[in-house]
Design a protein around this motif. Structure first.
Motif, PDB file in Angstrom:
ATOM      1  N   GLY A 251       0.784  -1.231   0.000  1.00 18.31           N
ATOM      2  CA  GLY A 251       0.000   0.000   0.000  1.00 18.31           C
ATOM      3  C   GLY A 251       0.818   1.285   0.000  1.00 18.31           C
ATOM      4  N   PRO A 252       1.891   1.359   0.795  1.00 20.81           N
ATOM      5  CA  PRO A 252       2.634   2.614   0.858  1.00 20.81           C
ATOM      6  C   PRO A 252       3.280   3.026  -0.461  1.00 20.81           C
ATOM      7  CG  PRO A 252       3.111   1.284   2.795  1.00 20.81           C
ATOM      8  CD  PRO A 252       2.316   0.418   1.863  1.00 20.81           C
ATOM      9  N   THR A 253       3.544   2.063  -1.343  1.00 20.49           N
ATOM     10  CA  THR A 253       4.205   2.444  -2.588  1.00 20.49           C
ATOM     11  C   THR A 253       3.278   2.253  -3.783  1.00 20.49           C
ATOM     12  OG1 THR A 253       5.141   0.230  -2.766  1.00 20.49           O
ATOM     13  CG2 THR A 253       6.522   1.893  -1.745  1.00 20.49           C
ATOM     14  N   THR A 254       1.987   2.062  -3.519  1.00 23.85           N
ATOM     15  CA  THR A 254       1.052   1.801  -4.606  1.00 23.85           C
ATOM     16  C   THR A 254       0.062   2.945  -4.765  1.00 23.85           C
ATOM     17  OG1 THR A 254       1.252  -0.543  -4.169  1.00 23.85           O
ATOM     18  CG2 THR A 254      -0.598   0.153  -5.537  1.00 23.85           C
ATOM     19  N   HIS A 255       0.028   3.499  -5.962  1.00 29.79           N
ATOM     20  CA  HIS A 255      -0.874   4.606  -6.243  1.00 29.79           C
ATOM     21  C   HIS A 255      -2.104   4.072  -6.951  1.00 29.79           C
ATOM     22  CE1 HIS A 255       3.056   6.420  -5.676  1.00 29.79           C
ATOM     23  NE2 HIS A 255       2.435   7.538  -5.344  1.00 29.79           N
ATOM     24  N   ASN A 256      -3.243   4.164  -6.290  1.00 33.23           N
ATOM     25  CA  ASN A 256      -4.491   3.718  -6.893  1.00 33.23           C
ATOM     26  C   ASN A 256      -5.640   4.185  -5.996  1.00 33.23           C
ATOM     27  OD1 ASN A 256      -6.195   2.537  -8.736  1.00 33.23           O
ATOM     28  ND2 ASN A 256      -5.149   0.554  -8.726  1.00 33.23           N
ATOM     29  N   ALA A 257      -6.872   3.999  -6.496  1.00 31.66           N
ATOM     30  CA  ALA A 257      -8.033   4.524  -5.778  1.00 31.66           C
ATOM     31  C   ALA A 257      -8.816   3.441  -5.048  1.00 31.66           C
ATOM     32  CB  ALA A 257      -8.944   5.263  -6.751  1.00 31.66           C
ATOM     33  N   CYS A 258      -8.246   2.232  -4.944  1.00 34.13           N
ATOM     34  CA  CYS A 258      -8.985   1.105  -4.354  1.00 34.13           C
ATOM     35  C   CYS A 258      -9.553   1.422  -2.968  1.00 34.13           C
ATOM     36  CB  CYS A 258      -8.088  -0.119  -4.237  1.00 34.13           C
ATOM     37  SG  CYS A 258      -7.360  -0.600  -5.795  1.00 34.13           S
ATOM     38  N   ALA A 259      -8.755   2.144  -2.149  1.00 35.07           N
ATOM     39  CA  ALA A 259      -9.163   2.363  -0.762  1.00 35.07           C
ATOM     40  C   ALA A 259     -10.428   3.210  -0.659  1.00 35.07           C
ATOM     41  CB  ALA A 259      -8.024   3.014   0.026  1.00 35.07           C
ATOM     42  N   THR A 260     -10.714   4.042  -1.671  1.00 37.87           N
ATOM     43  CA  THR A 260     -11.929   4.854  -1.610  1.00 37.87           C
ATOM     44  C   THR A 260     -12.995   4.334  -2.558  1.00 37.87           C
ATOM     45  OG1 THR A 260     -10.822   6.375  -3.121  1.00 37.87           O
ATOM     46  CG2 THR A 260     -10.881   6.974  -0.790  1.00 37.87           C
ATOM     47  N   THR A 261     -12.616   4.059  -3.797  1.00 33.92           N
ATOM     48  CA  THR A 261     -13.600   3.600  -4.779  1.00 33.92           C
ATOM     49  C   THR A 261     -14.070   2.176  -4.466  1.00 33.92           C
ATOM     50  OG1 THR A 261     -12.456   4.946  -6.384  1.00 33.92           O
ATOM     51  CG2 THR A 261     -14.002   3.343  -7.235  1.00 33.92           C
ATOM     52  N   LYS A 262     -13.127   1.379  -4.015  1.00 37.40           N
ATOM     53  CA  LYS A 262     -13.375  -0.027  -3.681  1.00 37.40           C
ATOM     54  C   LYS A 262     -13.863  -0.830  -4.895  1.00 37.40           C
ATOM     55  CE  LYS A 262     -13.941   1.116   1.124  1.00 37.40           C
ATOM     56  NZ  LYS A 262     -14.709   0.948   2.346  1.00 37.40           N
ATOM     57  N   TRP A 263     -14.108  -2.101  -4.655  1.00 36.20           N
ATOM     58  CA  TRP A 263     -14.464  -3.017  -5.729  1.00 36.20           C
ATOM     59  C   TRP A 263     -15.848  -3.615  -5.496  1.00 36.20           C
ATOM     60  CZ3 TRP A 263     -11.425  -4.239 -10.031  1.00 36.20           C
ATOM     61  CH2 TRP A 263     -10.163  -3.615 -10.050  1.00 36.20           C
ATOM     62  N   ASN A 264     -16.370  -4.213  -6.542  1.00 39.90           N
ATOM     63  CA  ASN A 264     -17.644  -4.932  -6.466  1.00 39.90           C
ATOM     64  C   ASN A 264     -18.749  -4.061  -5.863  1.00 39.90           C
ATOM     65  OD1 ASN A 264     -16.414  -7.226  -7.516  1.00 39.90           O
ATOM     66  ND2 ASN A 264     -15.712  -7.831  -5.463  1.00 39.90           N
ATOM     67  N   GLY A 265     -18.932  -2.919  -6.501  1.00 40.71           N
ATOM     68  CA  GLY A 265     -20.014  -2.039  -6.072  1.00 40.71           C
ATOM     69  C   GLY A 265     -19.745  -1.428  -4.717  1.00 40.71           C
ATOM     70  N   GLY A 266     -18.473  -1.126  -4.466  1.00 40.26           N
ATOM     71  CA  GLY A 266     -18.146  -0.445  -3.216  1.00 40.26           C
ATOM     72  C   GLY A 266     -18.169  -1.375  -2.023  1.00 40.26           C
ATOM     73  N   THR A 267     -18.139  -2.690  -2.300  1.00 41.60           N
ATOM     74  CA  THR A 267     -18.239  -3.655  -1.212  1.00 41.60           C
ATOM     75  C   THR A 267     -16.989  -3.674  -0.350  1.00 41.60           C
ATOM     76  OG1 THR A 267     -19.584  -5.015  -2.639  1.00 41.60           O
ATOM     77  CG2 THR A 267     -18.676  -6.081  -0.673  1.00 41.60           C
ATOM     78  N   SER A 268     -15.849  -3.708  -0.993  1.00 36.75           N
ATOM     79  CA  SER A 268     -14.628  -3.977  -0.254  1.00 36.75           C
ATOM     80  C   SER A 268     -13.428  -3.738  -1.174  1.00 36.75           C
ATOM     81  CB  SER A 268     -14.643  -5.427   0.225  1.00 36.75           C
ATOM     82  OG  SER A 268     -13.450  -5.747   0.887  1.00 36.75           O
TER      83      SER A 268
END
Lengths: 360, 137, 423, 217
Positions: free
Chosen positions: A268-285
């Motif tokens: 996580g510290p070196t990965t740039h992406n929006a997963c933590a906010t946008t999340k996956w599977n309809g915002g599930t997780s």
């Protein structure tokens, strides 16, 4: 050319109200990580936009990126966005096949030369003249070079087309490279991720339609609005990192309490992406919420950056044996050198002239 | 193994509380203050926040329900609820499948999406005039 | 040519401790505070480790990776005669080899050990102070650095025999103890001679003096020439072996003790066939075994000046205190006593170096402030060199303190022979 | 070379190189002097060497009793620097992970807040010691280029490590941090920093030389 009329005309035809469109734009603004207040202005701009032609080329890939997009949690929105573009070539999705399929690509290139968007997923193998992946008898390299010429911009979808991805992992037998390694004279947007977050793909398309430009990009040509912060920066487990509370194994108390996964190799510290906010599977997780560290899939060479389970602060090579070897070698050289130096001292002592009072 | 034999551990408050709720409520208060003083409306996009599991529900509890609720049907339903704090609206847009596509807190006297849109009014007026001319004939 | 000889001599002196010490210095500057030449002048050049600078470079150029490389490439300045000449006052005039810095160094460097070794190179290259050279010449050629001869000693013996009525054994083969003296004791503090005789007589020990080896001091270790030091030590060893004694008594002289007790066997390259005891050590043994009886106590407040070479560098620490506690009812310690005591300022050859007189008297202010803190009028010591230096300093600063030797003080309190029970 | 490739190199071959230089060099620096040996002492001993040597190794780590104000400053600042540095180095969980992943041994970590305090104190002590080095006449006289170089090389890992969790770009700061650590590792055997091991041999010799004569150094 009915396919390329303005959006508002098409919406009116379909009986979609302005309020419905405004709702759609609100969702879009949320997708694009724009302030929610900008929905109204987006609606204004989008209503007037023309539907651009899009050519989608799939090279050395697993179709995961297309799957991600088409299995998106917002099918209605998705279809709306696809309504906003004219997808003239996509060999997985299109009905046409064989010569007809290739012809539709050639037609789009001719009719919209200089204006069409080129979307690429998959890496391009260049070893052996590119023979490792061909479509209709032509190498990916050849197709890309030809199609890129008339593109207004190129959107590289997925880590393979953005950075080479898994095909590029050592030892890289096919010589897989990224789009940006081959095309250097066109604006390129990299939407990395393995697969990328579907709403990021639609968000970039929406941005292009709304503003007629490509979004603001980072140094790896990724849209800043999605890749501007790291997973670590936006992770809900960040407070545990700051407090030094770490899960040590996947089933210890820390893991059960949802503590930070740094020590289990989270990138996580070196990965740039929006997963933590946008999340996956309809915002599930997203992976960390499911209890597994980030693999760093949206970053270059993520497959070769050491084990997924090695913490970022630990070495990616085994240095235990090396350290021992160096210590033994150091001791050995010390024995040798000190013996030489003892000789030097001994020689000086042998050459010593006995001092007498006359020497004073 | 029966379902009764599975131990149940109650999660403690601290387990998932990372302080987002307090921060959010503070921001809502400041936006509400702006609305009250300068008549400036504001929005918070809940999808863009890194909420921990459980925090969403906590926010719901904290804001509660007020007097007004509305429902819109436009490519899927939208739910608009005035919270326990007048001027603070919870706006949730769903698609036809029932998934949330946008989730906002809107601090305004009336949420923008409830207002009738000029383009729709124009179209409606046109339809009404057509109707009238048909009736006149 | 002398320069080369000096550099070679320094290379000869490099050993495990030296290399380890040079490797460890972090330039923290703490040793300065342990050196009275720095504390009393606040001149940074008197920082102990700085006195080693030329030798440190020789170590680097000969024994370290970068030093060798830079030296070969001509990027490391070779040590020159001018440099050694510049360092001469630092290595000799402002270092008494007192050993206080060696206790202060946080990384554990024995800086005194290092200066002692550096002096070998300084002496070999001809960069030793004229005063110490002169003293060394007299010691080698005349038998004593102060020019005292056996005839002078014989005159004192005759006088003492008359005073005490005790016969002085000279060149007595088969005696248990051989007493040697420092030339200051013979020339200046000759009261020690009858004092020792009375004590030994009472204790009933068998002792002698040697006409060929009566001088205990050793200018060789002060100037830093092991060759000359060995020659001087050898005179005593030969006498002791000739007289077949079991013990040699090192007198009240600090560096004589170091020369004889600790450096001696290493200088001549073989263990001594006899034991070396400091006179204070011996007196303590005699007293605790009941052979030495004292009577009465002195009520005057007294303190003890620890001679560096006997105490900090020699290990005779508790013995003078045991003796003093028997006869002084008002014995007080100076603020920093025992192994932390401050040097009189004249050790390590400084007293033999007239060029250093002014500096030595200046830094005596440290001893003065130590004394002022306890306001004691009587200072006891057990080193004739310290005693001279203390008296000079006291006079220079117009202080009202008198200095006495411990052995004499014991002799003054010796129980009358009539009280002595027959063995 | 992009940041990821650089980070991979630094965590891999770069680290390996630094560790080889560090281990080889430091072992050499410790053993070379000791193996030069010393002459057998022919004087009859009054005390032992081993015990007093070990005692001095321990004893010189304790706070000295009598000090001048100047000495107090050096000792206190030195203490704070060394303790802060060691606590940061040995008790930050990320550092323990490094050791655990390399040698399989590990111990409990301290909370990050405590580590930050230790690092800040250590940096403050280093800064104070720097000011002292350039203002104190003794230290100015005995200092050379290496003293200042080594100061910078010691400070950098502390500063960059502390900045890691505040940096806008974690990865870039991690890269800078690892580079600073590897530079320090490489520098140690070639500089006075070798005292991290040779101080043990020096203290032992000092204690042994004194102990042989019956003095507790």
């Amino acid at each position: 050319m009915k396919d390329h009329e303005t959006l508002s005309e098409r919406l009116a035809e379909q009986g979609i109200s302005r309020r419905a469109f405004l709702k759609f734009c609100t969702a879009l603004a949320s997708l694009m990580a724009l302030p929610p207040e900008s929905a109204a202005a987006m609606a204004q701009a989008l209503a007037k936009s023309l539907r651009p032609s899009v050519i989608w080329l799939s090279f050395q890939e697993c179709t995961g990126c297309t799957e991600s997009l088409t299995r998106s949690y917002t099918p209605t929105l998705e279809s709306l966005i696809f309504d906003m573009i004219s997808l003239d070539y996509h060999h997985t999705l299109q009905a046409a096949s064989g010569f007809a399929a290739e012809k539709s690509r050639e037609d789009a290139m001719k009719n919209f030369y200089g204006k069409y968007l080129l979307v690429v997923d998959g890496s391009i193998p260049i070893n052996g003249g590119g023979v490792y992946s061909t479509i209709a008898g032509r190498t990916n390299l050849d197709l890309l070079q030809e199609t890129a010429k008339g593109a207004a911009a190129i959107i590289a979808v997925g880590t393979c087309s953005s950075f080479g991805g898994i095909p590029n992992a050592r030892p890289n037998p096919t010589g897989a490279v990224a789009v940006s390694d081959i095309v250097r004279d066109k604006p390129i947007v990299n939407i990395s991720g393995c697969p990328p977050i579907p709403s990021v793909i639609t968000g970039v398309l929406a941005h292009y339609l709304t503003f007629g430009t490509l979004p603001d990009l980072d140094d790896l040509n990724r849209p800043r609005s999605y890749y501007g912060t790291t997973i670590h920066d936006r992770c809900y487990r960040r407070p545990f990192y700051d407090q030094g509370k770490f899960a040590k194994t996947f089933d210890d108390e820390g893991a059960k309490n949802g503590w930070c996964l740094f020590e289990l190799g989270c990138k996580g510290p070196t990965t740039h992406n929006a997963c933590a906010t946008t999340k996956w599977n309809g915002g599930t997780s997203f992976p960390i919420e499911s209890g597994h560290g980030c693999l760093g899939c949206s970053e270059p060479h993520f497959w070769d950056a050491g084990s997924f389970y090695t913490p970022l602060s630990a070495p990616v090579v085994n240095i235990e044996a090396t350290t021992l070897g160096a210590a033994i070698a150091g001791a050995g050289v010390a024995v040798a050198m000190s013996s030489l130096d003892r000789n030097k001292i001994h020689r000086a002592q042998q050459a010593h002239e006995i001092m007498s009072v006359k020497d004073l | 193994m029966s379902p009764q034999s599975i131990p149940i551990h109650a999660l403690t408050e601290e387990a998932h509380s990372i302080g987002n709720i307090r921060a959010l409520l503070t921001e809502i208060a400041s936006l509400l203050d702006k609305l009250d003083r300068n008549n400036e409306s504001g929005m918070i996009d809940l999808n863009s926040l890194p909420l921990a599991p459980g925090e969403y529900e906590k926010l719901r509890l904290a804001l509660g329900r007020g007097e007004v609720s509305a429902r819109i049907d436009a490519i899927g339903p939208s739910e608009i609820i005035e919270t326990h704090y007048p001027g603070v609206w919870w706006v949730t847009h769903y698609n036809v499948e029932g998934d949330i596509v946008a989730d906002l807190l809107e601090i305004a006297t009336i949420p923008e999406i409830i207002k009738s849109q000029p383009e729709d009014m124009h179209a409606g007026l046109a339809r009404l005039r057509t109707r009238l001319s048909e009736v006149a004939e | 040519m002398n320069l080369q000889r000096g550099i070679h001599s320094m290379i000869e002196q490099i050993d495990g401790p030296m290399a380890s010490f040079f490797s460890s210095c972090v330039h923290c500057g703490l040793c300065a505070d342990a050196c009275l030449f720095y504390t009393e002048t606040q001149e940074p050049k008197y920082t102990p480790i700085y006195k080693l600078a030329p030798m440190r470079r020789i170590w680097q150029q000969q024994f370290t990776f970068w030093g060798r490389l830079l030296f070969k490439l001509g990027l490391s300045k070779p040590v020159t005669d001018e440099e050694l000449a510049e360092w001469e006052p630092l290595v000799y005039d402002s270092c008494t080899l007192c050993g206080r810095c060696s206790l202060a160094c946080p990384v554990g460097n024995d800086i005194t050990y290092m200066v002692r070794k550096m002096r070998e190179g300084m002496a070999a290259s001809g960069h030793a102070p004229e005063g110490i050279k002169e003293a060394t010449r007299r010691a080698i050629e005349l038998g004593s650095p102060m020019g005292v001869t056996i005839n002078t000693l014989k005159a004192h013996i005759k006088h003492a025999e008359k005073e005490t009525g005790i016969a002085f054994p000279l060149d007595l083969v088969g005696a248990d103890y051989l007493l040697v003296l420092s030339s200051a004791e013979i020339a200046v503090f000759s009261e020690i001679i009858p004092a020792v005789a009375r004590i030994f007589h009472q204790a009933g020990i068998s002792w002698t003096m040697a006409s060929d080896g009566f001088e205990a001091t050793n200018s060789g270790i002060q100037i830093g020439s092991s060759d000359l030091a060995a020659e001087l030590v050898n005179r005593i060893v030969k006498s002791a072996e000739h007289l077949k004694v079991r013990y040699v008594i090192s007198p009240e002289c600090g560096h004589a003790y170091t020369a004889l007790r600790w450096e001696g066997p290493n200088l001549i390259g073989r263990p001594f066939p006899f034991e070396v005891v400091h006179i204070i050590e011996l007196l303590d043994q005699l007293q605790s075994s009941g052979r030495l009886k004292t009577t009465g106590t002195t009520d005057a407040r007294m303190t003890f000046h620890d001679p560096c070479q006997m105490v900090r560098r020699g290990g005779v620490i508790d013995q003078p205190r045991n003796l003093l506690n028997k006869i002084a009812s008002n014995f007080v310690e100076m603020p920093e006593s025992g192994i932390q005591n401050w040097c009189c300022g004249g050790g390590g050859g400084v007293s033999a170096n007239p060029r250093a007189d002014e500096l030595r008297l200046k830094v005596f202010s440290r001893k003065k402030s130590q004394l002022d803190a306890i306001a004691v009028k009587t200072m006891v010591t057990s080193c004739s060199n310290c005693r001279s230096m203390l008296e000079e300093g006291i006079e220079h600063y117009h202080m009202d303190t008198n200095v006495i030797g411990l052995t004499e003080l014991i002799a003054e309190h010796l129980a009358e022979p009539s009280e002595e029970p027959k063995p | 070379m992009n940041q990821h490739a650089l980070l991979f190199f630094l965590r891999g071959q770069g680290l390996k190189f630094a560790v080889i230089v560090f281990t080889f060099g430091l072992i050499y620096r410790l053993l070379h002097p000791v193996l030069l040996g010393r002459k057998k002492n022919l004087a009859a001993p009054r005390g032992g060497e081993w015990g007093p040597g070990m005692r001095t190794i321990w004893h010189r780590s304790l706070f000295p009793v009598r000090l001048t104000p100047r000495g107090h400053f050096i000792i206190i600042a030195g203490y704070i620097f060394h303790l802060g540095f060691l606590i940061t180095l040995l008790f930050l969980s990320q550092h323990i992970e490094l050791v655990k992943n390399t040698f399989g041994i590990y111990w409990p970590a301290l909370p990050p807040g405590a580590i930050s305090i230790a690092a800040v104190l250590s940096i403050a002590a280093l800064a104070a010691l720097f000011v002292h080095r350039i203002t104190d006449p003794v230290k100015r006289l005995i200092s050379d280029f290496q003293d200042y170089l080594v100061w910078v090389l010691t400070l950098l890992p502390l500063l960059t490590g502390l900045a890691l969790d505040m940096a806008a770009d974690y990865q870039r700061m991690l890269i800078v941090h690892i580079i600073s650590v590897e530079l320090l590792l490489i520098a140690i055997p070639f500089t006075k920093l070798a005292h991290m091991l040779t101080t043990f041999s020096s203290r032992w010799y000092n204690g042994a030389i004194a102990g042989y004569k019956g003095v507790k150094a």
